[in-house]
Design an enzyme around this catalytic site. Structure first.
Site, PDB file in Angstrom:
ATOM      1  N   SER A   1       0.839  -1.191   0.000  1.00 60.67           N
ATOM      2  CA  SER A   1       0.000   0.000   0.000  1.00 60.67           C
ATOM      3  C   SER A   1       0.879   1.247   0.000  1.00 60.67           C
ATOM      4  O   SER A   1       1.652   1.456  -0.945  1.00 60.67           O
ATOM      5  CB  SER A   1      -0.956  -0.023   1.201  1.00 60.67           C
ATOM      6  OG  SER A   1      -1.931   0.973   1.079  1.00 60.67           O
TER       7      SER A   1
ATOM      8  N   ASP B   1      -9.073  -5.129  -5.513  1.00 60.79           N
ATOM      9  CA  ASP B   1      -8.657  -4.032  -4.641  1.00 60.79           C
ATOM     10  C   ASP B   1      -9.531  -2.803  -4.888  1.00 60.79           C
ATOM     11  O   ASP B   1      -9.554  -2.258  -5.994  1.00 60.79           O
ATOM     12  CB  ASP B   1      -7.185  -3.696  -4.896  1.00 60.79           C
ATOM     13  CG  ASP B   1      -6.564  -2.850  -3.800  1.00 60.79           C
ATOM     14  OD1 ASP B   1      -7.302  -2.103  -3.128  1.00 60.79           O
ATOM     15  OD2 ASP B   1      -5.334  -2.941  -3.608  1.00 60.79           O
TER      16      ASP B   1
ATOM     17  N   HIS C   1      -7.599  -5.325  -0.836  1.00 61.93           N
ATOM     18  CA  HIS C   1      -6.388  -4.534  -0.586  1.00 61.93           C
ATOM     19  C   HIS C   1      -5.507  -5.210   0.466  1.00 61.93           C
ATOM     20  O   HIS C   1      -5.294  -4.695   1.541  1.00 61.93           O
ATOM     21  CB  HIS C   1      -6.759  -3.124  -0.145  1.00 61.93           C
ATOM     22  CG  HIS C   1      -5.568  -2.215  -0.052  1.00 61.93           C
ATOM     23  ND1 HIS C   1      -4.712  -1.993  -1.109  1.00 61.93           N
ATOM     24  CD2 HIS C   1      -5.067  -1.480   0.969  1.00 61.93           C
ATOM     25  CE1 HIS C   1      -3.761  -1.152  -0.741  1.00 61.93           C
ATOM     26  NE2 HIS C   1      -3.939  -0.844   0.515  1.00 61.93           N
TER      27      HIS C   1
END
Length: 708
Positions: free
Chosen positions: A577, A652, A684
C-alpha cells in the site's frame, strides 16, 4: 547448472546460522503461536467484578478481594435456553449486570431472577442498543429499524431512497474515525444516520474472474480533484415512528459553507443536541457545530480550528453528565491534547500539555473528578495509562513498566485491567486500583515462540538531515556474528497514522522474525509522516508525499551501510500500500542502493487515489500539479534496476488495480523487466491462509536474487 551451484554456496554462507527450529508459517493460522490470554476477560457492568471463562464456566471475581462472587456454568446457560444444549461456552458480551449477549446465538440470556430467560434478537442487524433492544437492520439493500417497543416490526429508516443512495454504511471513505453509518442516542430515543448520494461519482469496475465469462461490478470511487459524493445527516425519532409504524425523521440543516465532510457525530447526554465536526473540501478548517435534535436547526458553532496544511478531527467530544462541559481533543499546539470547554464553546482550560500525544480518552469517574487517558508520555514507542485530577489539573501515571499498556476500565473507573507487553514480554495482565495503584497479576503469558530460535530485536534512534530522531528496529539473525556479513531485508510502510516501531512483543510481526531466521538483518524505520511524534513531524510531508519519507529511509540505509556486518550489495525492500509506494519511490530514486524489491497494492500516481485521504496530504491535482508529477512513479520507472516483484489484489477497492497495471504498461514502454503476481480474489491485501502463499513468494523472490 553453474547458477544453481553458485546460489547453493551463497545460501550456505548466509544461512549457516539457521537451524531447524524456525517459525512454521503454515501453523501461524492454526493457532500454534497464540499468546496465552484470559478468555473473554471483561467487566461486569455496574459492578466492580471482572469476569472470564475457564473450563466452560464464567467466573466473576470481586476487584477488591479477588474472591469469586459468582460462577455461571455451561449447563446453567443451556437450562436458560429450555434445554437447547451447548457444547461449549460461546463468546459473550455483557449487556448489564444481569444479562449476557451471545453473538453466535444472537440471543440475550438473563442470569438474574427475572422471568424472561432468553430473548432472541432480530437477524442481520448492523447496529444495536442492546439495553433498549433497538436495532438497525440491513436487508435486501434497505435499512430498517426494529424496536421491542413495537414487537420488532420493521420500519424503513428513511424513505428518501433512490439509485446510488446509500444508508447504513460509513461515508467519506471511512476517514476521520467514521466507522458506521448511524449513531444511536444515549437513551435510545433517536438514531442519527448518514444519507450518502453517490450519483455524481463515476462508476469504477471491479472484475470477478470466477464465472466462465468474467463479470464485473461497479463501485463509486471519487478520485482526487474530481466530484465527491454528497452527504446529509438525518435524525430518526424512535418513539414517534413506532407509534405510527412508519419513519418519522428530519434532516439536520447543515450548510456547505461550514464544511461538506460531516464527522464525529455525537448526541449530548440529554439527547437535546447533536454535534457534528464539519471539515471543508480543502481540509484546512474544522467547525464543531451544535444542532437542535427536535428541529435539526443550527444552534451555534462551538469550536473553529484552522491549519494551513490540514486538520483531522478523529474523536468525538466527551460530555460531562453532571455539568455543561465537554472535552475536545486537538493538535492546535502541535501535539494531540485535551481541552475543556463549556457548552457555549468557551475554552475553560487546556488539560494536558507537553511534547507527547494523548492516544485515547478512557472516560470519567462517576463523580467526574478524575479523567483517564492513555498517552505516549514518556516514550513515543510505548503507551501509558494516566489519571487526571480535574481540580488540580495534575496527571498521574498509573503504569510504570516501560512498554505498551492497554487499559480496560470498570464502569466506575475504580479499577482497570492492564494488558501489558514489551520487547521481552508476550503479555502480562494485571488488575490495578486506579487510585492507590495496588496491583494483582492475573496472567503472565508464556512465550509461544520458545521452541523456535528467534533473533535479538533492538530498538534504536538515528538522526535525519534535519536533526529529528528516527526510531528504528533491527531484528538480528539467530546466532548473529558481527564479524560476518548479512543481507538486509528492509520493511517499509512510512505513511500517515502508522507506527511500525513499538516497544511490544514481536514488534515486527511473525514474518519479519521469520525472515531474520533466514539469515537477514531485518530493518524498519518510522520516517517523518508517521504517527505519535506530533503535528510537525507528521505534517511535514504535506504536498510532497514520499520526498521526506525517502530522505529518512535513506538515513536508515546509510546507517546500515556503516555497520561492518551489512552486505552492501544485498539490500532488499518490501512494503504494501503506502509501503508499496515507498518501495517503488526508493528503487526508482536511489536505484544504486537496492538489489531486490517486493511490493503490494502500491500507489503509483496519487491523482488516481481517493479524495479524502489523497487531498488531505496532497491537495488537488489542480492546486498542486508539480507535487503530483514529482511524486508519480511512472516517469521514474526507467530508473529501476532492482529485481522487482509486484503483487496486487484483483478486487482491490482501496488502491485500484489500475495503479500497478499502469506501471506495467510504462515498464513495457521503457524496456524494464518486472515480475508480477495477482491475487484475483483478494482486495487490498492478502488475508487468511493465502497470506502464507504471499510470504513464501516474497521469501523466494529475495533469495533468488541474492548477489554473490
Amino acid at each position: 547448472m553453474k547458477r544453481f551451484v553458485v546460489i547453493a554456496l551463497l545460501l550456505s554462507a548466509y544461512w549457516g546460522c539457521v537451524n531447524a527450529q524456525t517459525i512454521d508459517l503454515d501453523a501461524v493460522f492454526t493457532g500454534k503461536y497464540q499468546i496465552d490470554q484470559l478468555k473473554n476477560l471483561s467487566w461486569r457492568p455496574s459492578t466492580q467484578q471482572y469476569s472470564y471463562l475457564q473450563n466452560d464456566t464464567l467466573f466473576c471475581f470481586d476487584g477488591k478481594s479477588g474472591q469469586i462472587k459468582e460462577q455461571i456454568t455451561l449447563s446453567a446457560i443451556s437450562d436458560k435456553r429450555d434445554g437447547k444444549r451447548l457444547t461449549k461456552f460461546p463468546y459473550f458480551e455483557w449487556v448489564d449486570k444481569d444479562h449476557i449477549y451471545f453473538p453466535s446465538l444472537n440471543e440475550i440470556i438473563s442470569i438474574g431472577s427475572t422471568d424472561v430467560k432468553v430473548k432472541v434478537l432480530p437477524d442481520n442487524w448492523i447496529d444495536a442498543d442492546l439495553k433498549h433492544l433497538l436495532f438497525v437492520i440491513k436487508e435486501d439493500n434497505q435499512v430498517y429499524v426494529k424496536s421491542e417497543k413495537n414487537n420488532f416490526q420493521p420500519i424503513l429508516l428513511c424513505p428518501d431512497t433512490g439509485t446510488n443512495i446509500v444508508f447504513g454504511s460509513t461515508v467519506h471513505r471511512s476517514e476521520w474515525g467514521i466507522d458506521e453509518g448511524q449513531y444511536i442516542s444515549p437513551k435510545g430515543n433517536y438514531i442519527a444516520f448518514y444519507r450518502m448520494d453517490e450519483s455524481m461519482v463515476e462508476d469504477y469496475p471491479i472484475i470477478d474472474i470466477n464465472e466462465h465469462i468474467a463479470t464485473y461490478s461497479t463501485i463509486k470511487y471519487p478520485m482526487a480533484g474530481q466530484t465527491s459524493h454528497q452527504v446529509k445527516v438525518g435524525i430518526f425519532d424512535v418513539n414517534r415512528s413506532v407509534e405510527v409504524n412508519r419513519s418519522i425523521y428530519h434532516y439536520v440543516q447543515t450548510d456547505l459553507e461550514d464544511g461538506e465532510f460531516l464527522t464525529n457525530i455525537t448526541f449530548s447526554p440529554d439527547e437535546k443536541s447533536l454535534f457534528i465536526a464539519h471539515v471543508n473540501r480543502e481540509q484546512n478548517q474544522m467547525n464543531l457545530i451544535e444542532y437542535d435534535v427536535q428541529t435539526g436547526k443550527k444552534v451555534k458553532i462551538l469550536i473553529q480550528e484552522y491549519d494551513e496544511r490540514y486538520v483531522e478531527p478523529q474523536t468525538r467530544p466527551l460530555f460531562f453528565n453532571n455539568s455543561s462541559s465537554f472535552i475536545w481533543q486537538s493538535r492546535r499546539d502541535g501535539w494531540n491534547h485535551l481541552y475543556l470547554y463549556n457548552r457555549n464553546g468557551d475554552l475553560i482550560s487546556q488539560l494536558t500539555e507537553g511534547k507527547w500525544e494523548v492516544t485515547e480518552l478512557c472516560g470519567l469517574d462517576p463523580k467526574e473528578r478524575y479523567l483517564f487517558y492513555t498517552s505516549t508520555n514518556p516514550s513515543p514507542i510505548g503507551n501509558y495509562i494516566y489519571s487526571l485530577n480535574l481540580k488540580s489539573k495534575k496527571s498521574t501515571c498509573l503504569t510504570h513498566k516501560d512498554g505498551t499498556h492497554y487499559p480496560l476500565f470498570s464502569d466506575d473507573k475504580s479499577y482497570f485491567i492492564d494488558y501489558f507487553t514489551n520487547l521481552e514480554t508476550p503479555r502480562q495482565i494485571e488488575l490495578i486500583n486506579s487510585y492507590n495503584g495496588k496491583s494483582k497479576l492475573l496472567l503472565n503469558a508464556k512465550n509461544p515462540y520458545s521452541s523456535t530460535h528467534l533473533g535479538r530485536t533492538e530498538i534504536l534512534t538515528i538522526q535525519n538531515n534535519e536533526g529529528d530522531s528516527l526510531y528504528c528496529r533491527i531484528i538480528f539473525p539467530p546466532n548473529f556474528n558481527s564479524s560476518k556479513k548479512y543481507p538486509v531485508f528492509l520493511y517499509v510502510y512510512g505513511g500517515p497514522h502508522s507506527q511500525l516501531v513499538t516497544n511490544s512483543f514481536m514488534s515486527g510481526g511473525v514474518f519479519l522474525n521469520y525472515m531474520a531466521q533466514q539469515g537477514y538483518i531485518v530493518f524498519t524505520l518510522d520516517n517523518r509522516g508517521t504517527a505519535k511524534r506530533g503535528a510537525q513531524f507528521e505534517q511535514a510531508i504535506h504536498r510532497k508525499l514520499g520526498v521526506l519519507e525517502m530522505e529518512d529511509q535513506m538515513a536508515g540505509v546509510r546507517y546500515l551501510l556503516s555497520q561492518p556486518y551489512v552486505d552492501a550489495k544485498n539490500i532488499s525492500l518490501d512494503g504494501w500500500s503506502y509501503g508499496g509506494f515507498m518501495v517503488l519511490s526508493l528503487i526508482s530514486t536511489y536505484p544504486e542502493y537496492f538489489n531486490s524489491a517486493t511490493c503490494g497494492g502500491p500507489v503509483v500516481d496519487w491523482s488516481g487515489y481517493e479524495i479524502m485521504y489523497g487531498e488531505r496530504y496532497m491537495d488537488t491535482p489542480q492546486e498542486n500539479p508539480e507535487g503530483y508529477h514529482s511524486t508519480s512513479i511512472l516517469p521514474k520507472v526507467k530508473n529501476i534496476n532492482a529485481n522487482l516483484l509486484i503483487f496486487h489484489g484483483g478486487k482491490d477497492d482501496v488502491v485500484l488495480w489500475q495503479h500497478s497495471l499502469k506501471l506495467l504498461n510504462q515498464a513495457v514502454e521503457d524496456g524494464i523487466l518486472i515480475n508480477y503476481f495477482v491475487y484475483p480474489n483478494h482486495e487490498h491485501n492478502v488475508r487468511g491462509l493465502d497470506r502464507v502463499h504471499l510470504w513464501k513468494m516474497i521469501e523466494q523472490h529475495h533469495k533468488t536474487y541474492l548477489k554473490q
